[in-house]
Write an enzyme that holds these catalytic residues in place. Structure first.
Site, short mmCIF file in Angstrom:
data_model
loop_
_atom_site.label_atom_id
_atom_site.label_comp_id
_atom_site.label_asym_id
_atom_site.label_seq_id
_atom_site.Cartn_x
_atom_site.Cartn_y
_atom_site.Cartn_z
NE ARG A 177 -33.68 -3.70 -29.54
CZ ARG A 177 -33.34 -3.75 -28.51
NH1 ARG A 177 -32.31 -2.86 -28.02
NH2 ARG A 177 -34.11 -4.13 -27.37
CE LYS A 202 -38.28 -1.95 -29.51
NZ LYS A 202 -38.58 -3.20 -30.10
CG HIS A 267 -33.86 -8.75 -35.20
ND1 HIS A 267 -33.36 -7.72 -34.56
CD2 HIS A 267 -34.38 -9.38 -33.98
CE1 HIS A 267 -33.88 -7.64 -33.23
NE2 HIS A 267 -34.54 -8.74 -33.07
NE ARG A 270 -32.17 -7.83 -30.06
CZ ARG A 270 -31.68 -7.31 -28.93
NH1 ARG A 270 -30.48 -6.89 -28.78
NH2 ARG A 270 -32.74 -6.88 -28.13
CG HIS A 293 -35.23 -7.81 -24.44
ND1 HIS A 293 -35.36 -9.31 -24.39
CD2 HIS A 293 -35.41 -7.40 -25.34
CE1 HIS A 293 -35.22 -9.74 -25.76
NE2 HIS A 293 -35.26 -8.62 -26.41
CE1 TYR A 302 -34.22 -14.84 -29.03
CE2 TYR A 302 -34.45 -13.24 -27.23
CZ TYR A 302 -34.41 -13.62 -28.53
OH TYR A 302 -34.40 -12.61 -29.30
#
Length: 326
Positions: A177, A202, A267, A270, A293, A302
């Protein structure tokens, strides 16, 4: 001159009616941030900013998220000249409806971000009823745009500066990120173990991602040429770091030098990393860990864009004994 005007507005705040104060601020607004404009117009907003900052610190939440939402709330305060809880719900709905219909924001991003900002404001200050009263938002179901191998090679060849080439390549090579890139320190890269340590990203989680052999060569060349201090990528931020805005600018400017016509941004590198790993056979659980995640459902997006080879349905017993049909 602008600082003097700002102080005068603050001192004479109680002596001027809302229209006069707003007029004075608007005449010089180019010299103020939107948050400063809101504080000049409604001095109580400064206490709100302080309270929100305290709550975010106590909860261990992201300061970048706080800053994004505070800007939205500041826009609201400048528009109404009051704090959100002082506005009639009907007026708020009319304001939000106007944002939703704004032709300058066809994706309704202004409307969505304002709703998120107000909801954040109300909940952090303990006004949950107000937050619930805001319109609910349906999640977008858009699929991420992926760059193919040819497009990536063209993009990475576009920068004339070594630093720009390395930072764009690194984002793709490790699926980072933007905020993670600027937070990287030189000490986070382990060339011997071929790893990159992502710290407190995150969800306040650490993770380790592989350092590609080819990326290690490029990073060593960059470190020798640029000799950065502490941070892997030095920039103009007060603490010496690069900024996410600066990274986005690097991406935009170098895209202009390519033949890429897809609607992509920083982004997207990524997204491309995740999709290409799936296509190369990596399992979804490992991919979730590499991306950091919290939920596997986030990673599963994805699966909708990855071009994975189809395998004919069969029994695992035949592959167990390598049985060939006669």
């Amino acid at each position: 001159m602008e600082i003097i005007l700002f102080i005068v507005i603050m001192v004479l705040g109680s002596m001027l009616d809302l229209r006069q104060k707003k007029s004075m601020i608007m005449r010089k607004k180019s010299g103020f941030t939107i948050v400063e404009q809101a504080i000049a117009l409604v001095p109580e907003f400064e206490n709100v900013v302080r309270k929100l900052d305290q709550q975010v610190t106590l909860r261990g939440q992201s300061k970048s998220t706080l800053n994004n939402y505070i800007r939205r709330i500041a826009l609201f305060v400048v528009h109404f000249g009051k704090l959100p809880e002082q506005i009639d719900p009907e007026e708020i709905n009319e304001y939000l409806a106007a944002l939703a219909l704004d032709p300058r924001s066809p994706s309704r991003s202004s409307f969505k971000h304002m709703v998120y900002g107000l909801r954040y404001y109300y909940r952090l200050l303990g006004m949950n009823k107000n937050a619930i009263a805001l319109p609910s938002l349906k999640k977008d179901t858009k699929l991420p745009v992926i760059l193919n191998h040819h497009e990536l090679k063209e993009l990475f060849a576009a920068p004339t500066l070594l630093k720009q080439r390395v930072v764009l390549t690194l984002i793709y090579s490790a699926g980072l990120r933007g905020q993670e890139v600027i937070n990287l320190k030189i000490s986070d890269v382990d060339f011997e173990r071929r790893t990159i340590h992502i710290r407190q990203s995150k969800y306040k989680k650490d993770r380790i991602v592989p350092l590609a052999d080819s990326m290690a060569v490029g990073l060593k060349k960059y470190l020798k040429a640029e000799n950065p201090h502490i941070w892997l990528f030095n920039g103009k931020e007060p603490d010496g770091r690069y900024s996410v805005r600066g990274l986005s600018w690097v991406m935009r400017e170098n895209l202009k030098k390519t033949s890429i016509t897809k609607d992509v941004n920083l982004h997207s590198l990524r997204h491309s990393y995740a999709t290409h790993l799936l296509e190369q056979g990596l399992n979804i659980v490992t991919l979730q860990e590499l991306l950091g995640h919290a939920e596997i459902t986030t990673t599963m997006i994805y699966l909708h864009v990855a071009q994975c080879p189809l395998i004919k349905p069969h029994s695992p017993l035949d592959t167990l004994y390598k049985y060939k049909k006669k």
